[in-house]
Design a protein around this motif. Structure first.
Motif, PDB file in Angstrom:
ATOM      1  N   ILE A  77       0.837  -1.213   0.000  1.00  0.00           N
ATOM      2  CA  ILE A  77       0.000   0.000   0.000  1.00  0.00           C
ATOM      3  C   ILE A  77       0.865   1.253   0.000  1.00  0.00           C
ATOM      4  O   ILE A  77       0.598   2.211  -0.736  1.00  0.00           O
ATOM      5  CB  ILE A  77      -0.960  -0.015   1.208  1.00  0.00           C
ATOM      6  CG1 ILE A  77      -1.964  -1.152   1.039  1.00  0.00           C
ATOM      7  CG2 ILE A  77      -1.669   1.324   1.372  1.00  0.00           C
ATOM      8  CD1 ILE A  77      -2.716  -1.508   2.296  1.00  0.00           C
ATOM      9  N   LEU A  78       1.915   1.258   0.813  1.00  0.00           N
ATOM     10  CA  LEU A  78       2.785   2.430   0.886  1.00  0.00           C
ATOM     11  C   LEU A  78       3.589   2.641  -0.397  1.00  0.00           C
ATOM     12  O   LEU A  78       4.118   3.732  -0.617  1.00  0.00           O
ATOM     13  CB  LEU A  78       3.728   2.325   2.084  1.00  0.00           C
ATOM     14  CG  LEU A  78       3.063   2.339   3.457  1.00  0.00           C
ATOM     15  CD1 LEU A  78       4.121   2.235   4.556  1.00  0.00           C
ATOM     16  CD2 LEU A  78       2.206   3.581   3.652  1.00  0.00           C
ATOM     17  N   LYS A 116       1.559   5.508  -2.206  1.00  0.00           N
ATOM     18  CA  LYS A 116       1.644   6.855  -1.634  1.00  0.00           C
ATOM     19  C   LYS A 116       1.690   6.755  -0.116  1.00  0.00           C
ATOM     20  O   LYS A 116       1.297   5.732   0.456  1.00  0.00           O
ATOM     21  CB  LYS A 116       0.483   7.733  -2.088  1.00  0.00           C
ATOM     22  CG  LYS A 116      -0.868   7.364  -1.534  1.00  0.00           C
ATOM     23  CD  LYS A 116      -1.924   8.344  -2.035  1.00  0.00           C
ATOM     24  CE  LYS A 116      -3.231   8.192  -1.303  1.00  0.00           C
ATOM     25  NZ  LYS A 116      -4.219   9.179  -1.715  1.00  0.00           N
ATOM     26  N   PRO A 117       2.131   7.813   0.551  1.00  0.00           N
ATOM     27  CA  PRO A 117       2.150   7.808   2.021  1.00  0.00           C
ATOM     28  C   PRO A 117       0.733   7.669   2.587  1.00  0.00           C
ATOM     29  O   PRO A 117      -0.228   8.181   2.014  1.00  0.00           O
ATOM     30  CB  PRO A 117       2.752   9.166   2.380  1.00  0.00           C
ATOM     31  CG  PRO A 117       3.530   9.571   1.177  1.00  0.00           C
ATOM     32  CD  PRO A 117       2.751   9.022   0.005  1.00  0.00           C
ATOM     33  N   ARG A 118       0.641   6.972   3.709  1.00  0.00           N
ATOM     34  CA  ARG A 118      -0.650   6.751   4.366  1.00  0.00           C
ATOM     35  C   ARG A 118      -0.492   6.881   5.873  1.00  0.00           C
ATOM     36  O   ARG A 118       0.553   6.580   6.430  1.00  0.00           O
ATOM     37  CB  ARG A 118      -1.172   5.339   4.072  1.00  0.00           C
ATOM     38  CG  ARG A 118      -1.507   5.062   2.638  1.00  0.00           C
ATOM     39  CD  ARG A 118      -2.752   5.791   2.238  1.00  0.00           C
ATOM     40  NE  ARG A 118      -3.221   5.359   0.930  1.00  0.00           N
ATOM     41  CZ  ARG A 118      -4.451   5.532   0.511  1.00  0.00           C
ATOM     42  NH1 ARG A 118      -5.358   6.101   1.276  1.00  0.00           N
ATOM     43  NH2 ARG A 118      -4.807   5.149  -0.688  1.00  0.00           N
ATOM     44  N   CYS A 119      -1.565   7.295   6.534  1.00  0.00           N
ATOM     45  CA  CYS A 119      -1.567   7.345   7.995  1.00  0.00           C
ATOM     46  C   CYS A 119      -2.106   6.013   8.531  1.00  0.00           C
ATOM     47  O   CYS A 119      -2.646   5.197   7.778  1.00  0.00           O
ATOM     48  CB  CYS A 119      -2.402   8.513   8.508  1.00  0.00           C
ATOM     49  SG  CYS A 119      -4.160   8.375   8.195  1.00  0.00           S
ATOM     50  N   LEU A 129      12.871   1.055   7.087  1.00  0.00           N
ATOM     51  CA  LEU A 129      12.202   0.704   5.842  1.00  0.00           C
ATOM     52  C   LEU A 129      11.117   1.731   5.529  1.00  0.00           C
ATOM     53  O   LEU A 129      10.863   2.042   4.369  1.00  0.00           O
ATOM     54  CB  LEU A 129      11.597  -0.695   5.944  1.00  0.00           C
ATOM     55  CG  LEU A 129      10.758  -1.198   4.776  1.00  0.00           C
ATOM     56  CD1 LEU A 129      11.520  -1.159   3.468  1.00  0.00           C
ATOM     57  CD2 LEU A 129      10.256  -2.597   5.048  1.00  0.00           C
ATOM     58  N   VAL A 130      10.491   2.277   6.583  1.00  0.00           N
ATOM     59  CA  VAL A 130       9.510   3.348   6.414  1.00  0.00           C
ATOM     60  C   VAL A 130       9.955   4.577   7.198  1.00  0.00           C
ATOM     61  O   VAL A 130      10.660   4.473   8.200  1.00  0.00           O
ATOM     62  CB  VAL A 130       8.078   2.934   6.857  1.00  0.00           C
ATOM     63  CG1 VAL A 130       7.549   1.811   6.017  1.00  0.00           C
ATOM     64  CG2 VAL A 130       8.021   2.601   8.317  1.00  0.00           C
ATOM     65  N   LYS A 178       5.709   6.456   4.881  1.00  0.00           N
ATOM     66  CA  LYS A 178       6.071   6.256   3.482  1.00  0.00           C
ATOM     67  C   LYS A 178       7.283   5.347   3.417  1.00  0.00           C
ATOM     68  O   LYS A 178       8.052   5.236   4.384  1.00  0.00           O
ATOM     69  CB  LYS A 178       6.369   7.590   2.797  1.00  0.00           C
ATOM     70  CG  LYS A 178       7.586   8.316   3.342  1.00  0.00           C
ATOM     71  CD  LYS A 178       7.817   9.606   2.600  1.00  0.00           C
ATOM     72  CE  LYS A 178       9.084  10.285   3.102  1.00  0.00           C
ATOM     73  NZ  LYS A 178       9.373  11.492   2.361  1.00  0.00           N
ATOM     74  N   LEU A 179       7.440   4.690   2.280  1.00  0.00           N
ATOM     75  CA  LEU A 179       8.615   3.851   2.081  1.00  0.00           C
ATOM     76  C   LEU A 179       9.847   4.735   1.965  1.00  0.00           C
ATOM     77  O   LEU A 179       9.795   5.821   1.383  1.00  0.00           O
ATOM     78  CB  LEU A 179       8.460   2.991   0.837  1.00  0.00           C
ATOM     79  CG  LEU A 179       7.387   1.911   0.877  1.00  0.00           C
ATOM     80  CD1 LEU A 179       7.357   1.147  -0.437  1.00  0.00           C
ATOM     81  CD2 LEU A 179       7.616   0.950   2.036  1.00  0.00           C
TER      82      LEU A 179
END
Length: 110
Positions: A20-21, A24-27, A54-55, A67-68
């Motif tokens: 998923i990341l 795009k960045p996610r909360c 890693l993130v 985010k990655l």
């Protein structure tokens, strides 16, 4: 170090989060909605990935987005091949992720 990376990658939930990341960045609340898992579970997995770098986190208003880490992906270039496979393996997560948004400070499915 590589043995720790393999431990991180050995968990299905972490692989789903990475997938998923990759878009795009996610909360945490977005990931919770997409993966249909408790917030505590998502947070625990993100903490492990963050410790390993890693993130990364970034502030977006009142939200902390994950985010990655691109430098990490460059260092371990084989992860890019893994990401390609994850997109097929966990396609449903990506489809659902397109429907999850933050509206009025709350994560919702549109």
């Amino acid at each position: 170090m590589i043995d720790e990376l393999m431990k991180i990658l050995s968990d299905k939930t972490r692989l789903r989060i990475i997938n998923i990341l990759s878009l795009k960045p996610r909360c945490v609340c977005e990931l919770t909605e997409i993966l249909d898992l408790p917030q505590s579970t998502i947070s625990r997995h993100l903490s492990k990935m963050k410790l390993f770098k890693l993130v990364l986190t970034e502030k977006d208003g009142v939200f902390i987005k994950y985010k990655l880490n691109n430098e990490f992906l460059e260092k371990y270039s084989f992860l890019n091949y893994l990401l390609d496979d994850l997109k097929n393996e966990f396609k449903e997560d990506l489809i659902k992720s397109e429907k999850v948004i933050i509206k009025d400070g709350v994560c919702v499915i549109k």
